[in-house]
Design a protein around this motif. Structure first.
Motif, PDB file in Angstrom:
ATOM      1  N   ASN A   1       0.824  -1.199   0.000  1.00  0.00           N
ATOM      2  CA  ASN A   1       0.000   0.000   0.000  1.00  0.00           C
ATOM      3  C   ASN A   1       0.867   1.261   0.000  1.00  0.00           C
ATOM      4  OD1 ASN A   1      -2.476   1.301  -0.012  1.00  0.00           O
ATOM      5  ND2 ASN A   1      -2.780   1.126   2.177  1.00  0.00           N
ATOM      6  N   ILE A   2       1.916   1.254   0.806  1.00  0.00           N
ATOM      7  CA  ILE A   2       2.831   2.398   0.852  1.00  0.00           C
ATOM      8  C   ILE A   2       3.567   2.558  -0.474  1.00  0.00           C
ATOM      9  CG2 ILE A   2       4.965   3.259   1.925  1.00  0.00           C
ATOM     10  CD1 ILE A   2       3.871   2.001   4.588  1.00  0.00           C
ATOM     11  N   VAL A   3       4.047   1.461  -1.036  1.00  0.00           N
ATOM     12  CA  VAL A   3       4.740   1.530  -2.333  1.00  0.00           C
ATOM     13  C   VAL A   3       3.803   2.080  -3.405  1.00  0.00           C
ATOM     14  CG1 VAL A   3       5.745   0.128  -4.187  1.00  0.00           C
ATOM     15  CG2 VAL A   3       6.467  -0.233  -1.819  1.00  0.00           C
ATOM     16  N   GLY A   4       2.554   1.632  -3.414  1.00  0.00           N
ATOM     17  CA  GLY A   4       1.585   2.169  -4.369  1.00  0.00           C
ATOM     18  C   GLY A   4       1.426   3.673  -4.218  1.00  0.00           C
ATOM     19  N   GLY A   5       1.362   4.151  -2.976  1.00  0.00           N
ATOM     20  CA  GLY A   5       1.254   5.582  -2.737  1.00  0.00           C
ATOM     21  C   GLY A   5       2.479   6.349  -3.197  1.00  0.00           C
ATOM     22  N   VAL A   6       3.659   5.796  -2.949  1.00  0.00           N
ATOM     23  CA  VAL A   6       4.904   6.449  -3.364  1.00  0.00           C
ATOM     24  C   VAL A   6       4.977   6.526  -4.888  1.00  0.00           C
ATOM     25  CG1 VAL A   6       7.427   6.217  -3.416  1.00  0.00           C
ATOM     26  CG2 VAL A   6       6.179   5.905  -1.265  1.00  0.00           C
ATOM     27  N   ILE A   7       4.616   5.440  -5.559  1.00  0.00           N
ATOM     28  CA  ILE A   7       4.614   5.452  -7.035  1.00  0.00           C
ATOM     29  C   ILE A   7       3.661   6.522  -7.550  1.00  0.00           C
ATOM     30  CG2 ILE A   7       3.951   4.153  -9.108  1.00  0.00           C
ATOM     31  CD1 ILE A   7       5.024   1.630  -7.615  1.00  0.00           C
ATOM     32  N   GLY A   8       2.451   6.560  -7.008  1.00  0.00           N
ATOM     33  CA  GLY A   8       1.477   7.566  -7.428  1.00  0.00           C
ATOM     34  C   GLY A   8       1.980   8.980  -7.205  1.00  0.00           C
ATOM     35  N   LEU A   9       2.595   9.212  -6.058  1.00  0.00           N
ATOM     36  CA  LEU A   9       3.129  10.536  -5.741  1.00  0.00           C
ATOM     37  C   LEU A   9       4.248  10.924  -6.701  1.00  0.00           C
ATOM     38  CD1 LEU A   9       3.139  12.986  -3.815  1.00  0.00           C
ATOM     39  CD2 LEU A   9       4.776  11.718  -2.404  1.00  0.00           C
ATOM     40  N   LEU A  10       5.186  10.004  -6.933  1.00  0.00           N
ATOM     41  CA  LEU A  10       6.309  10.305  -7.826  1.00  0.00           C
ATOM     42  C   LEU A  10       5.850  10.552  -9.258  1.00  0.00           C
ATOM     43  CD1 LEU A  10       9.015   7.803  -6.500  1.00  0.00           C
ATOM     44  CD2 LEU A  10       8.924  10.302  -6.183  1.00  0.00           C
ATOM     45  N   VAL A  11       4.933   9.734  -9.747  1.00  0.00           N
ATOM     46  CA  VAL A  11       4.424   9.940 -11.109  1.00  0.00           C
ATOM     47  C   VAL A  11       3.740  11.301 -11.208  1.00  0.00           C
ATOM     48  CG1 VAL A  11       2.707   9.143 -12.788  1.00  0.00           C
ATOM     49  CG2 VAL A  11       4.224   7.494 -11.693  1.00  0.00           C
ATOM     50  N   THR A  12       2.953  11.626 -10.201  1.00  0.00           N
ATOM     51  CA  THR A  12       2.230  12.906 -10.215  1.00  0.00           C
ATOM     52  C   THR A  12       3.195  14.085 -10.237  1.00  0.00           C
ATOM     53  OG1 THR A  12       0.354  11.930  -9.054  1.00  0.00           O
ATOM     54  CG2 THR A  12       0.565  14.333  -8.961  1.00  0.00           C
ATOM     55  N   VAL A  13       4.134  14.078  -9.305  1.00  0.00           N
ATOM     56  CA  VAL A  13       5.024  15.226  -9.142  1.00  0.00           C
ATOM     57  C   VAL A  13       6.058  15.318 -10.261  1.00  0.00           C
ATOM     58  CG1 VAL A  13       6.783  16.239  -7.629  1.00  0.00           C
ATOM     59  CG2 VAL A  13       4.657  15.342  -6.659  1.00  0.00           C
ATOM     60  N   LEU A  14       6.645  14.192 -10.636  1.00  0.00           N
ATOM     61  CA  LEU A  14       7.745  14.221 -11.603  1.00  0.00           C
ATOM     62  C   LEU A  14       7.309  14.172 -13.063  1.00  0.00           C
ATOM     63  CD1 LEU A  14      10.230  11.815  -9.777  1.00  0.00           C
ATOM     64  CD2 LEU A  14      10.177  14.331  -9.728  1.00  0.00           C
ATOM     65  N   LEU A  15       6.173  13.552 -13.345  1.00  0.00           N
ATOM     66  CA  LEU A  15       5.777  13.359 -14.737  1.00  0.00           C
ATOM     67  C   LEU A  15       4.502  14.106 -15.141  1.00  0.00           C
ATOM     68  CD1 LEU A  15       6.493   9.515 -14.998  1.00  0.00           C
ATOM     69  CD2 LEU A  15       7.947  11.407 -15.760  1.00  0.00           C
ATOM     70  N   GLU A  16       3.473  14.025 -14.325  1.00  0.00           N
ATOM     71  CA  GLU A  16       2.184  14.569 -14.741  1.00  0.00           C
ATOM     72  C   GLU A  16       2.082  16.081 -14.542  1.00  0.00           C
ATOM     73  OE1 GLU A  16      -0.457  12.304 -16.170  1.00  0.00           O
ATOM     74  OE2 GLU A  16       1.546  11.462 -16.388  1.00  0.00           O
ATOM     75  N   ILE A  17       2.435  16.579 -13.376  1.00  0.00           N
ATOM     76  CA  ILE A  17       2.319  18.025 -13.127  1.00  0.00           C
ATOM     77  C   ILE A  17       3.129  18.844 -14.135  1.00  0.00           C
ATOM     78  CG2 ILE A  17       2.867  19.876 -11.485  1.00  0.00           C
ATOM     79  CD1 ILE A  17       1.911  17.981  -9.249  1.00  0.00           C
ATOM     80  N   PRO A  18       4.377  18.462 -14.440  1.00  0.00           N
ATOM     81  CA  PRO A  18       5.111  19.248 -15.454  1.00  0.00           C
ATOM     82  C   PRO A  18       4.432  19.250 -16.830  1.00  0.00           C
ATOM     83  CG  PRO A  18       6.633  17.878 -14.207  1.00  0.00           C
ATOM     84  CD  PRO A  18       5.241  17.459 -13.813  1.00  0.00           C
ATOM     85  N   ARG A  19       3.800  18.154 -17.203  1.00  0.00           N
ATOM     86  CA  ARG A  19       3.131  18.104 -18.502  1.00  0.00           C
ATOM     87  C   ARG A  19       1.865  18.957 -18.497  1.00  0.00           C
ATOM     88  NH1 ARG A  19       6.675  14.673 -18.027  1.00  0.00           N
ATOM     89  NH2 ARG A  19       7.815  13.928 -19.834  1.00  0.00           N
ATOM     90  N   HIS A  20       1.147  18.936 -17.395  1.00  0.00           N
ATOM     91  CA  HIS A  20      -0.012  19.825 -17.297  1.00  0.00           C
ATOM     92  C   HIS A  20       0.430  21.287 -17.389  1.00  0.00           C
ATOM     93  CE1 HIS A  20      -3.481  17.268 -16.632  1.00  0.00           C
ATOM     94  NE2 HIS A  20      -2.731  16.492 -15.858  1.00  0.00           N
ATOM     95  N   ALA A  21       1.533  21.613 -16.758  1.00  0.00           N
ATOM     96  CA  ALA A  21       2.038  22.992 -16.823  1.00  0.00           C
ATOM     97  C   ALA A  21       2.388  23.370 -18.258  1.00  0.00           C
ATOM     98  CB  ALA A  21       3.253  23.148 -15.911  1.00  0.00           C
ATOM     99  N   ARG A  22       2.987  22.431 -18.996  1.00  0.00           N
ATOM    100  CA  ARG A  22       3.326  22.716 -20.400  1.00  0.00           C
ATOM    101  C   ARG A  22       2.071  22.945 -21.226  1.00  0.00           C
ATOM    102  NH1 ARG A  22       7.404  17.986 -21.807  1.00  0.00           N
ATOM    103  NH2 ARG A  22       6.909  18.597 -23.944  1.00  0.00           N
ATOM    104  N   LEU A  23       1.030  22.154 -20.995  1.00  0.00           N
ATOM    105  CA  LEU A  23      -0.218  22.325 -21.741  1.00  0.00           C
ATOM    106  C   LEU A  23      -0.900  23.641 -21.374  1.00  0.00           C
ATOM    107  CD1 LEU A  23      -1.612  18.694 -21.526  1.00  0.00           C
ATOM    108  CD2 LEU A  23      -0.673  19.815 -23.556  1.00  0.00           C
ATOM    109  N   GLU A  24      -0.830  23.992 -20.121  1.00  0.00           N
ATOM    110  CA  GLU A  24      -1.462  25.224 -19.647  1.00  0.00           C
ATOM    111  C   GLU A  24      -0.798  26.454 -20.250  1.00  0.00           C
ATOM    112  OE1 GLU A  24      -3.976  26.936 -16.237  1.00  0.00           O
ATOM    113  OE2 GLU A  24      -3.655  24.837 -16.667  1.00  0.00           O
TER     114      GLU A  24
END
Length: 149
Positions: free
Chosen positions: A85-108
């Motif tokens: 459960n913790i590993v799943g949360g860490v993966i989700g957090l890392l993907v969000t912060v490192l991969l998804e948020i920067p791409r949303h910023a680029r689209l915005e």
């Protein structure tokens, strides 16, 4: 019902809320980004960004972080369940912060970019799978606590 069991039930509600959201995002919302016209794209994305904090962002980050206190304060479950459960949360957090948020910023800022939209969808799969894993582990936790081993 003691506090640890109540915490597990609250967690269950949270993770299944987030599970429904992530699958909707993966198979509907992000693919729709590609269907918005270039002239309307920045306004569309800004509207999207302004309206997701309460229903999406806050529960999402809570789902990434709550497994740690759940492992400490929740009911006794096998260690591998808490760890998964913790590993799943860490993966989700890392993907969000490192991969998804920067791409949303680029689209915005830059508007419609099909390459970025394709990356957003592709890079969201690990987050979708990690949240799905958390939901499955949560069902196993419930089974363990309610039915026994």
């Amino acid at each position: 019902m003691d506090a640890s069991h109540f915490f597990l039930l609250l967690w269950t509600g949270l993770i299944f809320w987030v599970l429904g959201q992530i699958w909707l995002v993966q198979i509907v919302t992000y693919p729709l980004f590609a269907r918005v016209g270039e002239a309307d794209y920045v306004a569309y994305h800004r509207f999207y960004s302004r309206h997701i904090p309460l229903p999406v962002i806050l529960p999402g980050f809570a789902a990434f972080l709550t497994p740690i206190p759940l492992a400490l304060l929740g009911p006794a479950v096998p260690a591998w369940m808490s760890a998964a459960n913790i590993v799943g949360g860490v993966i989700g957090l890392l993907v969000t912060v490192l991969l998804e948020i920067p791409r949303h910023a680029r689209l915005e800022k830059g508007g419609k970019d099909m390459g970025v939209i394709v990356e957003l969808i592709r890079f969201n799969w690990p987050r979708t799978m990690s949240i799905t894993l958390q939901a499955v582990v949560t069902l196993l936790m419930l089974r363990h606590v309610l039915v026994g081993g």
